[in-house]
Design an enzyme around this catalytic site. Sequence first.
Site, PDB file in Angstrom:
ATOM      1  N   GLU A 148       1.046  19.896  33.514  1.00 36.06           N
ATOM      2  CA  GLU A 148       0.595  21.054  33.320  1.00 36.06           C
ATOM      3  C   GLU A 148       1.009  21.704  32.548  1.00 36.06           C
ATOM      4  OE1 GLU A 148       1.381  24.224  36.831  1.00 36.06           O
ATOM      5  OE2 GLU A 148      -1.230  24.808  37.132  1.00 36.06           O
ATOM      6  N   HIS A 202       8.336  -2.515  46.423  1.00 39.07           N
ATOM      7  CA  HIS A 202       7.440  -2.909  47.578  1.00 39.07           C
ATOM      8  C   HIS A 202       5.808  -2.649  47.968  1.00 39.07           C
ATOM      9  CE1 HIS A 202      10.595  -5.188  49.431  1.00 39.07           C
ATOM     10  NE2 HIS A 202      11.481  -4.421  48.601  1.00 39.07           N
ATOM     11  N   LYS A 228     -10.248  26.627  39.554  1.00 37.88           N
ATOM     12  CA  LYS A 228     -10.412  28.123  39.829  1.00 37.88           C
ATOM     13  C   LYS A 228     -12.014  29.113  40.107  1.00 37.88           C
ATOM     14  CE  LYS A 228      -5.175  29.316  39.916  1.00 37.88           C
ATOM     15  NZ  LYS A 228      -4.221  29.597  39.571  1.00 37.88           N
TER      16      LYS A 228
END
Length: 396
Positions: free
Chosen positions: A265, A286, A388
Amino acid sequence: MISLDFISFQQHKDLSKYEDKKEKIKDLLTNSHEMLDWYDIDKCITEEEIIKIETLSETIRKECDVFLVIGIGGSFLGAKAVIEALGTYFTSNKPEIIFAGNNLSEEYLNKLLDYIRDKNVVLNVISKSGDTLETKIAFNILYKFIKSKYNQEEIKKRIIVTTDATNGSLRWFANENNLVSLNIPKQIGGRFSVLTTVGLLPIAVAGYNIRKLLSGARKNNYDSAFKYACVRDYLYNHGKVVESFTYYEPKLSSFSEWLKQLFGESQGKNKKGILPISCFNTQDLHSLGQFYQDGNPIIFETIIGLKQKGILPSSINNYMVSDINSLAVEKVAQAHLLAGIDSNIIYLDSLNEENLGELIYFFELAAAIGGYLLDVNPFDQPGVNEYKRLLNEALK
Ligand code: PA5
């Protein structure tokens, strides 16, 4: 104590072009004012607020079974990171700390209501803006639950609001209902707020020493943070556009989430930035390990290693398990270097409050310095605001 090893597992890099920026950026951090109060620990939290948090948390710890922390992004990730890093694996402490408001899963909220129905609950809603959708939704539902369970006097003891001192609907709500509240400093953004009231109340309620956390942060490793930021910037300019925050201790899982937020951010803007990802070894050796060793070499690693004292001998030539884990940190870094993947290693001698405070502050510094090197504003988040806005518009 934490120690930083930038050179063992890297090809030689000439960082001299960064030298003249070192003092300039320090000046910026010290003398500019916009969203920089986190740089001075005394501006993160006052002695009066520390005492208020200690007193509140002592009462909550005695009386409640479940402490609900409602918030998203910087309003919960830092506290979760520290609580998990200092916690135990298989037993839950009392009070149990549960996070909500960081997703929109209806099932999660529904099951949470079932789980807390007969428990003694205290709720801490945290939002700087006071207007974040996920936080609002979870708080509305959990507030109704609290209202249905407790009387007016009890409610006042069971809801703590952490928000801006003057602005936002949460501040209005706290004042209107006479609730206990804590202020979030105006000049500190969410992802830099773990060492403020935002992170410190949940951490104290979980039983950890917030003064030690703050004293670790005060060590202010500017030189090391600057060097780390330069190494990252150099690698970025040479095609390494992904940074893997790699850890070898499961308790650091949420810490790596906090790191992803802090760097993602702060620096991912204006079509620039390093994509932060996380990797838990040796599990991910793995899976992702194949890519790191043999895939597209766009990655570098920042490893958090623990130099712990061994407890359990393994059946392999009498090595302690912890020694093998440390050896794995080195050997994996060596193997990756053979494939052109560089590593920065940060060692902690143990997971305690002081080391975590130092580590948090180190990474905050590095994220801010890195933003300046990249020529982006490390303290805004226009991309987050965009979703938002659209979601809120759709809900009107
Ligand atoms: O770092 C930030 O500023 C964001 O991640 C915020 O913490 C997040 O969006 C939550 O915002 P608020 O605390 O206003 O609810």
